[in-house]
Motif scaffolding. Structure first.
Motif, PDB file in Angstrom:
ATOM      1  N   ARG A 160      -4.427  35.288  23.564  1.00  0.00           N
ATOM      2  CA  ARG A 160      -3.192  34.967  24.298  1.00  0.00           C
ATOM      3  C   ARG A 160      -1.995  34.900  23.359  1.00  0.00           C
ATOM      4  O   ARG A 160      -0.910  35.363  23.679  1.00  0.00           O
ATOM      5  N   MET A 161      -2.212  34.366  22.189  1.00  0.00           N
ATOM      6  CA  MET A 161      -1.083  34.252  21.249  1.00  0.00           C
ATOM      7  C   MET A 161      -0.707  35.616  20.677  1.00  0.00           C
ATOM      8  O   MET A 161       0.462  35.889  20.425  1.00  0.00           O
ATOM      9  N   PHE A 162      -1.699  36.465  20.484  1.00  0.00           N
ATOM     10  CA  PHE A 162      -1.424  37.821  20.017  1.00  0.00           C
ATOM     11  C   PHE A 162      -0.487  38.522  21.017  1.00  0.00           C
ATOM     12  O   PHE A 162       0.529  39.105  20.633  1.00  0.00           O
ATOM     13  N   PHE A 163      -0.822  38.417  22.299  1.00  0.00           N
ATOM     14  CA  PHE A 163      -0.008  39.107  23.309  1.00  0.00           C
ATOM     15  C   PHE A 163       1.330  38.406  23.541  1.00  0.00           C
ATOM     16  O   PHE A 163       2.313  39.051  23.889  1.00  0.00           O
ATOM     17  N   HIS A 164       1.354  37.115  23.341  1.00  0.00           N
ATOM     18  CA  HIS A 164       2.632  36.402  23.439  1.00  0.00           C
ATOM     19  C   HIS A 164       3.614  37.005  22.425  1.00  0.00           C
ATOM     20  O   HIS A 164       4.734  37.380  22.763  1.00  0.00           O
ATOM     21  N   PHE A 165       3.154  37.148  21.212  1.00  0.00           N
ATOM     22  CA  PHE A 165       4.043  37.672  20.165  1.00  0.00           C
ATOM     23  C   PHE A 165       4.356  39.155  20.427  1.00  0.00           C
ATOM     24  O   PHE A 165       5.468  39.620  20.180  1.00  0.00           O
ATOM     25  N   PHE A 166       3.373  39.872  20.946  1.00  0.00           N
ATOM     26  CA  PHE A 166       3.581  41.288  21.266  1.00  0.00           C
ATOM     27  C   PHE A 166       4.754  41.432  22.244  1.00  0.00           C
ATOM     28  O   PHE A 166       5.662  42.249  22.055  1.00  0.00           O
ATOM     29  N   LEU A 167       4.750  40.612  23.288  1.00  0.00           N
ATOM     30  CA  LEU A 167       5.777  40.736  24.337  1.00  0.00           C
ATOM     31  C   LEU A 167       7.156  40.301  23.834  1.00  0.00           C
ATOM     32  O   LEU A 167       8.168  40.878  24.212  1.00  0.00           O
ATOM     33  N   ILE A 168       7.168  39.301  23.009  1.00  0.00           N
ATOM     34  CA  ILE A 168       8.442  38.833  22.440  1.00  0.00           C
ATOM     35  C   ILE A 168       9.061  39.944  21.594  1.00  0.00           C
ATOM     36  O   ILE A 168      10.250  40.260  21.737  1.00  0.00           O
ATOM     37  N   THR A 169       8.273  40.528  20.719  1.00  0.00           N
ATOM     38  CA  THR A 169       8.851  41.541  19.823  1.00  0.00           C
ATOM     39  C   THR A 169       9.131  42.852  20.574  1.00  0.00           C
ATOM     40  O   THR A 169      10.044  43.584  20.222  1.00  0.00           O
ATOM     41  N   PHE A 170       8.355  43.103  21.630  1.00  0.00           N
ATOM     42  CA  PHE A 170       8.649  44.279  22.454  1.00  0.00           C
ATOM     43  C   PHE A 170      10.086  44.159  22.966  1.00  0.00           C
ATOM     44  O   PHE A 170      10.908  45.065  22.822  1.00  0.00           O
ATOM     45  N   THR A 171      10.385  43.007  23.565  1.00  0.00           N
ATOM     46  CA  THR A 171      11.719  42.767  24.120  1.00  0.00           C
ATOM     47  C   THR A 171      12.776  42.850  23.018  1.00  0.00           C
ATOM     48  O   THR A 171      13.833  43.470  23.193  1.00  0.00           O
ATOM     49  N   ALA A 172      12.463  42.218  21.888  1.00  0.00           N
ATOM     50  CA  ALA A 172      13.437  42.200  20.793  1.00  0.00           C
ATOM     51  C   ALA A 172      13.775  43.622  20.335  1.00  0.00           C
ATOM     52  O   ALA A 172      14.936  43.931  20.048  1.00  0.00           O
ATOM     53  N   TYR A 173      12.752  44.506  20.315  1.00  0.00           N
ATOM     54  CA  TYR A 173      12.996  45.852  19.798  1.00  0.00           C
ATOM     55  C   TYR A 173      13.607  46.804  20.834  1.00  0.00           C
ATOM     56  O   TYR A 173      14.034  47.895  20.492  1.00  0.00           O
ATOM     57  N   VAL A 174      13.657  46.366  22.043  1.00  0.00           N
ATOM     58  CA  VAL A 174      14.465  47.109  23.022  1.00  0.00           C
ATOM     59  C   VAL A 174      15.922  46.665  22.852  1.00  0.00           C
ATOM     60  O   VAL A 174      16.850  47.472  22.873  1.00  0.00           O
ATOM     61  N   ILE A 175      16.092  45.365  22.637  1.00  0.00           N
ATOM     62  CA  ILE A 175      17.446  44.801  22.550  1.00  0.00           C
ATOM     63  C   ILE A 175      18.169  45.246  21.269  1.00  0.00           C
ATOM     64  O   ILE A 175      19.364  45.506  21.270  1.00  0.00           O
ATOM     65  N   LYS A 176      17.439  45.333  20.158  1.00  0.00           N
ATOM     66  CA  LYS A 176      18.077  45.575  18.861  1.00  0.00           C
ATOM     67  C   LYS A 176      18.916  46.860  18.805  1.00  0.00           C
ATOM     68  O   LYS A 176      20.086  46.809  18.418  1.00  0.00           O
ATOM     69  N   PRO A 177      18.368  48.009  19.174  1.00  0.00           N
ATOM     70  CA  PRO A 177      19.219  49.213  19.110  1.00  0.00           C
ATOM     71  C   PRO A 177      20.394  49.132  20.084  1.00  0.00           C
ATOM     72  O   PRO A 177      21.495  49.623  19.779  1.00  0.00           O
TER      73      PRO A 177
END
Lengths: 827, 115
Positions: free
Chosen positions: A28-45
């Protein structure tokens, strides 16, 4: 564990060093971090592309500065929320808040107001910092240091894969839906993270509530001032903050150079967003490879210092490279430098930084982490922004500044590594004193023996009694307390024929009256008499006669003679008679003779003294006598120890004698024998080496020889563990399994005794005692201390032996580790 | 130091008085006086230390030398009335195992007669 969980565990076990009971929460924690960084890397560019569209790269320092200033307020708000909400609610509500914000921003971008991109810049930073920080707080809550160390790499890879997926989606989708519409993708993924947080906290309960305050309310007061005070109080946290700040300054300066280069090379918004998405994708693929191929290995093999030094060192070289790049090709330079900065930040640097928080006490950790992640980060951003605004620097000038901060960053890395070990140590208490140390500190064995002899001799012979008392005086050990003890015992033993002479007016010997000789006069007079030629003439005859006697009737006379010889000058011809008493059939006579031999230290008496080691009743007195000889007989003892022709009973006791002698030569002699693999006295030698180190901490031991010895012990331990694995539990061979367990315990004890020779003994004792304490937390901190302390050659073999795992689990990997150990030793 | 000689039943008794020290200069030492008696054929010697206030290692040497001389000629030298301090020194040095020491002069004399 259910069947599905079991399969999942076996699958995960291939990728991460996980325990069965951790499976659910780790996934669960692996996927929690996966989803957070997924969102972050859409937002960054999107963030950078829209800023460059509406405000240009020249105004980037304002964005850095504004973010830095507003982030201070965010820290304050975050602190308040921490104090009012429990951890689960805090993380959940934050995620919902960010989901709503994304929809609002999409709507605002429709108006093409430049300030919206400035506000979005700040917001996206706030989102990334808050969401990532919340995730790592949850990791710190949930896991003990050693657990976290095993799992951090796995979580980081979850973040990296999330980033890769997010960047891929951004770079491909932007050409279809445009830059602004990418924001509408994000809330769906944050909703997934929200569900995981709620489910994880409902399903998993921490093992020790103290270390996992997720369900408890956060500390009452966590405001900015409180967080700052915690940082100010702790040198370790100050260093950690400075380290983070130096890294962030470098990152901001590199980001500025990269953004300027991108703006110049890519003027169209969606194309730029797509490029940035692709860049972040490439970056994360590179980071992932770097993480899988290098990050863990560097940490495991070279430790924290190497992992901390690599990022500044690489970026220093990258910054210096700008001076060799033509002006038209700056994007080709900026992309790898930015790539290196980000990839190192996401892999090695992040893993190590999270490790650095682990030894900080839980209540301080949350406050300090919140402060550093949200305030110090942004302060460093602000500092970089002010420097960019205040100093009229070209891109090359900015590179010079970056190189300077890389050096500061490296220096801080060295300082904090040193401090890290100290902080871990403070968590481990020494729970009991070492027995040898206690004896050395508090008990004078020789005096105790002499007092015992004095009391015992009183009933047997007034001559022995007088001689023993005299010896106490001569050694200046007849303290008032001891006089009292002897006086009390004398009262019980008034039957002696010479009581009237030994007692003065009914008082015991040597009362504080003028009627007796002052102690110093007595000593001088006795010595003078013993040196008289006529005395030797008179006593010579007597002693020779007594030495010829045997049997119980003359036993007391022989004891007296043996004792008296010890009072004489070592050069006295009478002392030769002692050899006969050393061979006396009566152990009591021989014990007195041994004590006298220890006082005289005559070389010609050494062989009969050594022979006494083989007589069980005399061995302890012989050890003490040989110890009295001191350093001058170390060479002879070494020869005896190494000589296979000599009596085994004698050789077995020599390590103890050498340990008691306690000189550097004695230590070298012990180590020289220990060096020989397969010595019959390995256990005795290790015990003696450890004893010597306790009594003489200044003694130095050859590290190579000791480490070789540790490896030998480890081979023995893993060999036993392998045999243990081969024996099925509960069967006829259960007894054999228990024997192996006991042997393993002894071997591990020996390993720690050896480690204490070359590492600070206090630290090793702390680590060992906390391992024995057996609580999960004590073992984790202990292993952490060993990890930061030990030589890289033995760490991979010792840590699996001591970590918190059932013996059966350890036994499963014994064969593999033993093979690796043999291979390492052979090379 | 002052030494007076008297005789009783063929036993020569030396009554010693004062302090026996290396620094005391006397006409004759204890050992010389004992040797004179041995030369005269008197082989039973008793040293009475009743009035001796102090005796140093020199004094002990004189006693031991007297003992050796007497013993070598087949005689007997005994000691009576020594102080507790000196007895303690004799015990520590084990001289009590060689020298015959008596609490009282009378018991010492009796011991000569018994032999």
């Amino acid at each position: 564990m259910s069947g599905a969980d079991g399969r999942l565990f076996r699958l995960l076990k291939r990728a991460v060093d996980i325990r069965p009971e951790e499976t659910g929460v780790v996934v669960r924690m692996f996927f929690h971090f996966f989803l957070i960084t997924f969102t972050a890397y859409v937002i960054k560019p999107v963030k950078l592309s829209l800023y460059l569209t509406f405000l240009t790269a020249d105004r980037l320092p304002y964005a850095y500065l504004l973010t830095a200033l507003l982030m201070g307020l965010a820290v304050s708000l975050n602190s308040r929320l921490l104090s009012r909400l429990n951890r689960r609610a805090y993380i959940s509500w934050s995620l919902l808040f960010f989901m709503g914000n994304l929809l609002v921003f999409r709507w605002l971008f429709g108006f093409h107001w430049p300030w919206v991109s400035m506000l979005f810049w700040f917001w996206s930073d706030l989102f990334i910092v808050t969401a990532v920080m919340q995730f790592w707080m949850a990791v710190n809550d949930r896991f003990h240091p050693r657990q976290a160390r095993r799992l951090v790499g796995f979580f980081v890879s979850g973040g990296l894969w999330g980033g890769v997926a997010g960047a891929l989606v951004a770079s491909r989708l932007v050409r279809l839906i445009g830059t602004e519409n990418l924001l509408l993708v994000c809330p769906a993924f944050l909703a997934g993270a929200f569900v995981l947080v709620r489910h994880r906290d409902a399903a998993g309960q921490p093992e020790e509530s103290e270390a996992a305050p997720e369900n408890a309310s956060a500390p009452k007061k966590t405001g900015y001032a409180g967080s700052f005070r915690i940082l100010r109080r702790s040198r370790y946290l100050r260093l950690l903050a400075a380290l983070v700040a130096a890294g962030i300054v470098v990152t901001t300066l590199v980001d500025f150079q990269f953004s300027s280069a991108v703006e110049a090379a890519l003027p169209l918004k969606d194309a730029r967003t797509s490029f940035l998405g692709t860049f972040f994708l490439g970056l994360l693929v590179f980071s992932t490879l770097l993480h899988h191929l290098l990050s863990g290995r560097i940490l495991k093999r070279y430790g924290i210092l190497a992992a901390l030094i690599i990022p500044p060192a690489v970026l220093f070289l990258g910054s210096a490279a700008v001076f060799f790049v033509p002006a038209g090709s700056l994007l080709w330079w900026a992309v790898p430098v930015k790539g290196l900065d980000k990839s190192l930040t996401h892999t090695i640097n992040q893993s190590v930084r999270e490790l650095l928080y682990i030894p900080v006490p839980a209540d301080e950790k949350y406050k300090a982490k919140a402060f550093i992640d949200m305030f110090v980060n942004k302060f460093a951003d602000g500092l970089a922004a002010v420097m960019l605004l205040a100093l009229p620097l070209s891109l090359k000038g900015v590179s010079g500044l970056t190189a300077f901060f890389c050096l500061a960053w490296a220096a801080l890395a060295a300082l904090i590594t040193k401090e890290y070990a100290e902080v871990v140590k403070r968590h481990l208490k020494i729970q009991w004193e070492d027995a040898d140390r206690l004896i050395l500190d508090r008990i004078d064995v020789d005096t105790t023996q002499l007092v015992f002899d004095t009391l015992e001799s009183r009933g047997r012979s007034s001559v022995l009694y007088a001689m023993n008392l005299y010896e106490l005086i001569r050694r200046e050990r007849l303290t008032p307390e001891l006089r009292k003890i002897i006086a009390q015992r004398s009262g019980e033993l008034r039957a002696g024929a010479m009581d009237s002479l030994l007692d003065v007016d009914g008082e015991p010997l040597f009362p504080d009256t003028d009627d007796v000789l002052p102690e110093e006069t007595l000593d001088a007079q006795v010595r003078e008499i013993l040196d008289l030629g006529v005395y030797r003439q008179v006593m010579g005859r007597y002693l020779e006669d007594v030495a010829k006697e045997a049997g119980p009737n003359s036993e007391t006379a022989r004891m007296e003679a043996a004792k008296a010889l010890g009072l004489m000058d070592p050069g006295s011809p009478l002392a030769r008679n002692l050899a006969k008493f050393l061979r006396d059939e009566s152990p009591e006579v021989a014990v007195y003779a041994l004590r006298s031999a220890g006082q005289l230290k005559r070389r010609d008496l050494l062989p009969p003294v050594l022979s006494c080691l083989s007589r069980p009743a005399l061995s302890q007195a012989a050890v003490l006598a040989l110890t009295e000889y001191g350093d001058r007989i170390v060479g002879a003892l070494k020869d005896y120890l190494a000589d296979p022709e000599e009596d085994l009973r004698i050789r077995r006791l020599l390590p103890d004698v050498l340990a008691r002698i306690g000189t550097q030569r004695a230590a070298d002699a012990l180590l020289s024998e220990f060096r020989k693999a397969g010595s019959r006295f390995e256990a005795e030698l290790i015990e003696a080496l450890a004893k010597l180190k306790v009594s003489r901490p200044e003694i130095r031991f050859d590290e190579t020889v000791v480490l070789e010895g540790v490896k030998r012990q480890l081979r023995t331990a893993y060999g036993d563990l392998e045999r243990y694995h081969d024996l099925k539990p509960g069967g006829k061979k259960e007894g054999r399994r228990r024997d192996l367990e006991l042997m393993l315990f002894k071997t591990v004890k020996s390993i720690f005794a050896l480690l204490g020779l070359i590492y600070p003994p206090e630290d090793i004792r702390r680590a060992y005692q906390n391992l024995l304490a057996g609580t999960k937390k004590a073992i984790d901190y202990s292993v952490e201390l060993l990890d930061s302390l030990l030589h890289k050659d033995i760490k991979p073999f010792l840590l699996p032996m001591v970590e918190d795992l059932p013996l059966d689990e350890k036994a499963k990997s014994a064969g593999r580790i033993l093979k690796a150990l043999n291979k390492a030793s052979a090379s | 130091m002052d030494i007076k000689k008297r005789e009783k039943d063929d036993i020569t008794i030396f009554d010693i008085q004062g302090e026996i020290r290396r620094t005391d200069i006397a006409e004759s030492t204890l050992h010389e006086l004992v040797k004179d008696q041995l030369d005269l054929g008197k082989k039973h010697i008793l040293l009475n230390f009743d009035k001796v206030e102090f005796i140093d290692s020199f004094g002990v040497g004189e006693i031991l030398a007297s003992y050796i001389s007497t013993h070598n000629l087949g005689g007997q030298l005994k000691i009576a009335r020594i102080s507790k301090k000196l007895f303690l020194v004799f015990q520590i040095t084990m001289l009590t195992k060689v020298l015959e020491i008596f609490d009282e002069e009378e018991s010492a004399l009796q011991s000569f007669l018994k032999e």
